[in-house]
Design an enzyme around this catalytic site. Structure first.
Site, PDB file in Angstrom:
ATOM      1  N   GLU A   1      -6.260  -7.242  -0.861  1.00 58.69           N
ATOM      2  CA  GLU A   1      -6.463  -7.232   0.593  1.00 58.69           C
ATOM      3  C   GLU A   1      -7.757  -6.507   0.910  1.00 58.69           C
ATOM      4  O   GLU A   1      -8.042  -5.447   0.343  1.00 58.69           O
ATOM      5  CB  GLU A   1      -5.287  -6.510   1.288  1.00 58.69           C
TER       6      GLU A   1
ATOM      7  N   GLU B   1       0.816  -1.214   0.000  1.00 57.48           N
ATOM      8  CA  GLU B   1       0.000   0.000   0.000  1.00 57.48           C
ATOM      9  C   GLU B   1       0.849   1.263   0.000  1.00 57.48           C
ATOM     10  O   GLU B   1       1.330   1.688   1.063  1.00 57.48           O
ATOM     11  CB  GLU B   1      -0.911   0.009   1.232  1.00 57.48           C
TER      12      GLU B   1
HETATM   13  C1  IDC Z   1      -2.220  -4.602  10.336  1.00 58.86           C
HETATM   14  C2  IDC Z   1      -2.422  -5.809  11.215  1.00 58.86           C
HETATM   15  C3  IDC Z   1      -1.957  -5.512  12.605  1.00 58.86           C
HETATM   16  C4  IDC Z   1      -0.523  -5.039  12.536  1.00 58.86           C
HETATM   17  C5  IDC Z   1      -0.382  -3.865  11.584  1.00 58.86           C
HETATM   18  C6  IDC Z   1       1.063  -3.463  11.411  1.00 58.86           C
HETATM   19  O1  IDC Z   1      -3.784  -6.194  11.188  1.00 58.86           O
HETATM   20  O2  IDC Z   1      -2.082  -6.634  13.434  1.00 58.86           O
HETATM   21  O3  IDC Z   1      -0.096  -4.670  13.815  1.00 58.86           O
HETATM   22  O4  IDC Z   1      -0.899  -4.212  10.334  1.00 58.86           O
HETATM   23  O5  IDC Z   1       1.157  -2.159  11.026  1.00 58.86           O
HETATM   24  C7  IDC Z   1      -3.602  -2.554   5.897  1.00 58.86           C
HETATM   25  C8  IDC Z   1      -2.288  -3.199   5.784  1.00 58.86           C
HETATM   26  C9  IDC Z   1      -2.135  -4.311   6.790  1.00 58.86           C
HETATM   27  C10 IDC Z   1      -2.767  -3.938   8.117  1.00 58.86           C
HETATM   28  C11 IDC Z   1      -4.268  -3.801   7.886  1.00 58.86           C
HETATM   29  C12 IDC Z   1      -5.070  -3.484   9.143  1.00 58.86           C
HETATM   30  O6  IDC Z   1      -2.002  -3.648   4.491  1.00 58.86           O
HETATM   31  O7  IDC Z   1      -0.765  -4.550   6.961  1.00 58.86           O
HETATM   32  O8  IDC Z   1      -2.550  -4.986   9.028  1.00 58.86           O
HETATM   33  N1  IDC Z   1      -4.488  -2.771   6.880  1.00 58.86           N
HETATM   34  O9  IDC Z   1      -4.671  -2.248   9.678  1.00 58.86           O
HETATM   35  N2  IDC Z   1      -4.097  -1.652   5.084  1.00 58.86           N
HETATM   36  C13 IDC Z   1      -5.291  -1.253   5.541  1.00 58.86           C
HETATM   37  C14 IDC Z   1      -5.563  -1.963   6.691  1.00 58.86           C
END
Ligand code: IDC
Length: 489
Positions: free
Chosen positions: A291, A204
């Site tokens: 995702e 992202e």
């Molecule tokens: C989140 C995980 C969380 C972790 C975090 C790290 O759910 O447990 O601590 O990342 O920064 C994204 C991202 C994805 C995120 C997810 C939810 O690609 O890595 O995972 N998210 O926040 N983009 C939008 C939402």
């Protein structure tokens, strides 16, 4: 004389008896079917399916799921993902959490189980900048092995696999462009032109990252992959955490076989992003949802199944692939496994979180849990619907995949596949009878018209040609009706 007389009488009696017997057999025959229509093979099949509600029967009733062993390498045509035979393909599955944090879920049994639910892809999320990530002092040898193991497990489970360079807090993928190039060069040379591998060159882009910067990055990284894997499908992120497909649509890459990613979290991103996504597709951008979550953008918080269903309806209508975040038991609502469950394979329905149960249902798996079904998911989802042969030539299998309440009525989403039992055709039409009055809400890959209790489905412009024996999948529709509406034989 007498003998001749007797012989004639005997012959007459015999003929009479024969005629009577024939009439009786005739009556018996029509009493058996109860009508003048003969029993068709599919009516028989339908009866069998009712008698045998095993997992196998469910699998048979599901529209054909594209898999590497049958559909081979994937490529992009227009805005669609198509297989090596030129048929449209939709990938559905789940993304791992960070490989460094939840490596145990990358195992053969887990991937096989996902495939048994109806998944045809997994995504391997290799964080770059986060703690333990590739560019943050993580154990590169262990991470590399996990990626290669994941690819191998996916191959054996007949799943497509996405190798995701999970940029996030590094904002702009150019931050670690050199590491990305080295990583993809190594992995692609290891895997070669393996048809089940898909490369996601960045997760992202966010912060102030412009599409121009992502575009430059993709132009530098994709050719490195293509040197080793000339036919590999590549996915490219779009700015603002993959919410700006419009920016990519305004200036797409000149490289072929590329799809652009949109990410959404249903409790946060709603109609605005759906409209933007549909707009980008309409201007010709091939979109892949690599995702999404059904909770909010933090990966936690309340789940919004209503919005998630709206999203699925759009993705189904546009034929867009989608991978849910995430395969772990982290104590957050996006995790598909309950945090109390430490198993990393052979998950029972009671081991799944609300997101996990929703995912399994979305994939077409049958959910049987001791807990009450989650709000919005009808109790009968996943059950096969009866089949019929209207007109005789086209056999169809319809499956209820979702249902929800809408203004005192129920909306039912079905997925249908159609087999041509006759000779080649250039157009087709079937009529699906329901138990009550219906209204068409939405439909894709076909034309739809409700006539009282019946739904007439005809081919779309592009899928009328159906060879003898061929099966057409991915026909989907939503109809609105009473609470106990069903397809009737
Ligand atoms: C989140 C995980 C969380 C972790 C975090 C790290 O759910 O447990 O601590 O990342 O920064 C994204 C991202 C994805 C995120 C997810 C939810 O690609 O890595 O995972 N998210 O926040 N983009 C939008 C939402």
């Amino acid at each position: 004389m007498r003998r001749t007389h007797l012989a004639v009488l005997l012959a007459l009696a015999l003929a009479l008896a024969l005629a009577l017997a024939l009439i009786l057999v005739g009556c018996g025959g029509s009493q058996d079917t109860g009508s003048e229509t003969p029993t068709t093979p599919v009516q028989q099949q339908s009866a069998n399916a009712k008698a045998n509600e095993s997992a196998e029967a469910l699998e048979e009733d599901h529209a054909p799921i594209a898999r590497p062993s049958t559909n081979g390498a994937l490529h992009v045509e227009g805005t669609s993902l198509v297989d090596e035979h030129g048929s449209m393909v939709v990938l559905r599955g789940v993304s791992t959490h960070g490989l460094a944090w939840f490596p145990a879920y990358v195992n053969q049994d887990m991937f096989e189980q996902l495939a048994s639910w109806g998944a045809n892809a997994v995504r391997l999320a290799l964080y770059t900048e986060e703690y333990g990530g590739w560019c943050a002092g993580g154990d590169r040898a262990a991470l590399r092995q996990l990626v290669l193991d994941g690819v191998r497990f996916a191959r054996k489970a007949d799943l497509y696999v996405i190798v995701d360079w999970h940029t996030l807090s590094d904002n702009d993928p150019t931050t670690h462009q050199d590491e990305a190039i080295a990583f993809f060069k190594d992995i692609s040379s290891e895997l070669g032109d393996d048809p089940h591998v898909i490369y996601e060159v960045c997760n992202e882009p966010n912060g102030a990252t412009s599409w121009a910067s992502v575009r430059n990055y993709a132009e530098a990284v994709i050719p490195v992959i293509r040197d080793n894997a000339p036919h590999a499908l590549c996915l490219v992120g779009t700015p603002e955490w993959c919410q700006r497909p419009d920016e990519a649509a305004a200036d797409p890459l000149s490289i072929s076989n590329v799809m652009y990613t949109v990410h959404f979290y249903a409790a946060t991103h709603k109609q605005d992003l759906r409209d933007r996504t549909e707009g980008a597709v309409k201007t010709g951008l091939p979109v892949f949802v690599s995702e999404f979550g059904i909770c909010d953008a933090s990966g936690n918080g309340a789940i919004d199944e209503g919005e998630a269903n709206e999203w699925m309806a759009l993705l189904d209508r546009l034929g867009i692939s989608r991978m849910m975040w995430n395969l772990s038991n982290k104590d957050e609502s996006s995790a598909m496994v309950k945090s109390a469950c430490t198993k990393t394979s052979d998950l029972a329905d009671d081991d799944l979180s609300q997101a996990g149960l929703w995912l399994k249902t979305m994939l077409g798996g049958e959910v049987t849990t001791s807990e009450a079904p989650a709000e919005g998911s009808g109790a009968e989802e996943g059950e096969p619907s009866p089949s019929a042969i209207p007109g005789g030539q086209f056999e169809y299998q319809a499956r209820l995949i979702n249902s929800w309440q809408d203004g005192g009525k129920t909306v039912y989403q079905y997925e249908l596949s159609l087999t041509n039992k006759g000779s080649d055709v250039s157009s087709w039409e079937i009529t699906v009878p329901f138990s009550g009055e219906i209204e068409v809400v939405d439909g894709w890959n076909g034309t739809y018209e409700a006539i009282g209790h019946s739904l007439r489905i005809g081919n779309a412009e592009y899928n009328g040609t159906l060879a003898a024996g061929a099966t057409l999948g991915e026909i989907g529709f939503q109809v609105k009706g009473s609470q106990d509406l069903k397809i009737v034989p």
